[in-house]
Scaffold this motif. Structure first.
Motif, PDB file in Angstrom:
ATOM      1  N   LEU A 178     -22.352 -12.534 -18.992  1.00 10.43           N
ATOM      2  CA  LEU A 178     -20.828 -12.598 -19.398  1.00 10.43           C
ATOM      3  C   LEU A 178     -20.335 -11.297 -19.874  1.00 10.43           C
ATOM      4  O   LEU A 178     -20.798 -10.834 -20.879  1.00 10.43           O
ATOM      5  CB  LEU A 178     -20.328 -13.692 -20.055  1.00 10.43           C
ATOM      6  N   THR A 179     -19.473 -10.653 -19.038  1.00  7.66           N
ATOM      7  CA  THR A 179     -18.819  -9.484 -19.553  1.00  7.66           C
ATOM      8  C   THR A 179     -17.918  -9.597 -20.608  1.00  7.66           C
ATOM      9  O   THR A 179     -17.442 -10.882 -20.852  1.00  7.66           O
ATOM     10  CB  THR A 179     -18.105  -8.653 -18.462  1.00  7.66           C
ATOM     11  N   PRO A 180     -17.577  -8.489 -21.365  1.00  6.19           N
ATOM     12  CA  PRO A 180     -16.651  -8.910 -22.432  1.00  6.19           C
ATOM     13  C   PRO A 180     -15.279  -9.395 -22.054  1.00  6.19           C
ATOM     14  O   PRO A 180     -14.569 -10.113 -22.641  1.00  6.19           O
ATOM     15  CB  PRO A 180     -16.381  -7.340 -22.821  1.00  6.19           C
ATOM     16  N   TRP A 181     -14.989  -9.283 -20.632  1.00  5.04           N
ATOM     17  CA  TRP A 181     -13.890  -9.895 -20.050  1.00  5.04           C
ATOM     18  C   TRP A 181     -14.056 -11.283 -19.430  1.00  5.04           C
ATOM     19  O   TRP A 181     -13.427 -11.748 -18.672  1.00  5.04           O
ATOM     20  CB  TRP A 181     -12.863  -8.970 -19.412  1.00  5.04           C
ATOM     21  N   GLN A 182     -15.423 -11.770 -19.719  1.00  7.01           N
ATOM     22  CA  GLN A 182     -15.676 -13.168 -19.281  1.00  7.01           C
ATOM     23  C   GLN A 182     -16.142 -13.375 -17.709  1.00  7.01           C
ATOM     24  O   GLN A 182     -15.948 -14.301 -17.053  1.00  7.01           O
ATOM     25  CB  GLN A 182     -14.790 -14.305 -19.806  1.00  7.01           C
ATOM     26  N   SER A 183     -16.338 -12.242 -16.789  1.00  3.54           N
ATOM     27  CA  SER A 183     -16.698 -12.315 -15.638  1.00  3.54           C
ATOM     28  C   SER A 183     -18.254 -12.545 -15.676  1.00  3.54           C
ATOM     29  O   SER A 183     -19.077 -12.008 -16.557  1.00  3.54           O
ATOM     30  CB  SER A 183     -16.511 -10.969 -15.013  1.00  3.54           C
ATOM     31  N   GLU A 184     -18.950 -13.103 -14.569  1.00  8.06           N
ATOM     32  CA  GLU A 184     -20.396 -13.230 -14.633  1.00  8.06           C
ATOM     33  C   GLU A 184     -21.067 -12.485 -13.806  1.00  8.06           C
ATOM     34  O   GLU A 184     -20.432 -11.838 -12.618  1.00  8.06           O
ATOM     35  CB  GLU A 184     -20.605 -14.796 -13.863  1.00  8.06           C
ATOM     36  N   GLN A 185     -22.128 -11.900 -14.304  1.00  7.67           N
ATOM     37  CA  GLN A 185     -23.108 -11.013 -13.417  1.00  7.67           C
ATOM     38  C   GLN A 185     -24.312 -11.551 -13.375  1.00  7.67           C
ATOM     39  O   GLN A 185     -24.970 -12.157 -14.574  1.00  7.67           O
ATOM     40  CB  GLN A 185     -23.044  -9.582 -14.044  1.00  7.67           C
TER      41      GLN A 185
ATOM     42  N   TRP B  49     -21.784  -3.964 -19.461  1.00  8.15           N
ATOM     43  CA  TRP B  49     -23.308  -4.363 -19.948  1.00  8.15           C
ATOM     44  C   TRP B  49     -23.488  -4.965 -21.272  1.00  8.15           C
ATOM     45  O   TRP B  49     -24.604  -5.151 -21.845  1.00  8.15           O
ATOM     46  CB  TRP B  49     -24.060  -3.268 -19.481  1.00  8.15           C
ATOM     47  N   TYR B  50     -22.394  -4.815 -21.974  1.00  2.67           N
ATOM     48  CA  TYR B  50     -22.304  -5.072 -23.617  1.00  2.67           C
ATOM     49  C   TYR B  50     -22.926  -6.342 -24.077  1.00  2.67           C
ATOM     50  O   TYR B  50     -22.533  -7.345 -23.441  1.00  2.67           O
ATOM     51  CB  TYR B  50     -21.093  -4.886 -24.226  1.00  2.67           C
ATOM     52  N   GLN B  51     -23.789  -6.475 -24.824  1.00  3.80           N
ATOM     53  CA  GLN B  51     -24.483  -7.812 -25.358  1.00  3.80           C
ATOM     54  C   GLN B  51     -24.311  -7.625 -26.952  1.00  3.80           C
ATOM     55  O   GLN B  51     -24.656  -6.952 -27.486  1.00  3.80           O
ATOM     56  CB  GLN B  51     -25.964  -7.747 -25.009  1.00  3.80           C
ATOM     57  N   THR B  52     -23.791  -8.792 -27.427  1.00  2.00           N
ATOM     58  CA  THR B  52     -23.899  -8.959 -28.929  1.00  2.00           C
ATOM     59  C   THR B  52     -25.417  -9.053 -29.451  1.00  2.00           C
ATOM     60  O   THR B  52     -25.625  -8.531 -30.597  1.00  2.00           O
ATOM     61  CB  THR B  52     -23.129 -10.012 -29.391  1.00  2.00           C
ATOM     62  N   ARG B  53     -26.028  -9.741 -28.558  1.00  2.00           N
ATOM     63  CA  ARG B  53     -27.459  -9.585 -28.987  1.00  2.00           C
ATOM     64  C   ARG B  53     -28.318  -9.940 -27.700  1.00  2.00           C
ATOM     65  O   ARG B  53     -28.150 -10.876 -27.085  1.00  2.00           O
ATOM     66  CB  ARG B  53     -27.722 -11.069 -29.934  1.00  2.00           C
ATOM     67  N   PRO B  54     -29.294  -9.067 -27.457  1.00  2.00           N
ATOM     68  CA  PRO B  54     -29.984  -9.138 -26.108  1.00  2.00           C
ATOM     69  C   PRO B  54     -31.230 -10.322 -26.121  1.00  2.00           C
ATOM     70  O   PRO B  54     -32.297  -9.980 -26.090  1.00  2.00           O
ATOM     71  CB  PRO B  54     -30.627  -7.629 -26.113  1.00  2.00           C
TER      72      PRO B  54
END
Length: 215
Positions: free
Chosen positions: A197-204, A32-37
């Motif tokens: 995009l999760t940190p490992w680039q999968s889509e949610q 769920w990490y976001q660099t900026r929400p």
């Protein structure tokens, strides 16, 4: 044996689960990490709140939303999370700025607010509540917290989003389902969809809802 679903309905099980997550994973290496929400910030701006409006970020944990709201000039912020470990990460990151935020360690379904808030923000807590009883408690807490005509921004997995997160079952939503949960006391102003995009680039697939209380 205790199942994930059973754990998700008890405060003690939930707390230990999330504390363990934040003990064993870096805060920028969770799905769920976001660099900026950006979507949250845009929806908060759309509420048109003054800088001194009381804002609570439910499940804020180690999120950088609080940092961004401080940068935007908000002066009355609270972060509620079940994980004291997550809150400690956020306070360490913010350093001296953390003193300007109210830090609340509690399960939202059992939280007893000491004040009222103009805005309730929740990105990805509500969808972990898979029982009707937990959702009722959550909404009871929300109603105790929220000012008359207060704003709610809530994000969950969309109906085409994941069925699990962090090993736990989730409940996915669309507009009609969420409006049924909130009932007639809240007006749905807008929804927005986001592919995270999760940190490992999968889509949610997420869906965001902006409500306003009607009394």
């Amino acid at each position: 044996m205790t199942t994930d679903r059973e754990q998700s309905t008890g405060s003690t099980g939930r707390q230990e689960h999330w504390n363990q997550v934040y003990r064993t994973k870096a805060t920028d290496n969770v799905s769920w990490y976001q660099t900026r929400p950006e979507t949250s910030l845009s929806l908060i701006a759309a509420c048109g709140l003054p800088a001194d409006a009381a804002v609570i970020d439910v499940g804020g944990g180690a999120s950088v939303l609080a940092d961004c709201l401080l940068d935007a000039g908000f002066t009355s912020l609270a972060v509620l999370d079940i994980s004291g470990v997550a809150l400690a990460h956020a306070r360490t990151r913010l350093g001296d700025r953390a003193r300007g935020i109210e830090w609340l360690e509690s399960d939202v379904t059992a939280f007893k607010p000491a004040r009222h808030y103009a805005l309730w923000h929740d990105r990805a807590v509500f969808h972990f509540l898979t029982t009707a009883d937990d959702r009722r408690r959550y909404l009871d807490t929300l109603c105790q917290c929220l000012e008359p005509e207060g704003h709610v921004i809530i994000a969950t997995f969309a109906t085409d989003g994941p069925e699990k997160c962090s090993g736990l079952d989730v409940r996915r939503y669309d507009e009609a389902m969420m409006q049924r949960e909130f009932g007639t006391g809240f007006r749905l102003i807008e929804t927005r969809r986001e592919t995270h995009l999760t940190p490992w680039q999968s889509e949610q697939r997420f869906i965001y809802f902006r409500f306003q209380r009607q009394f």
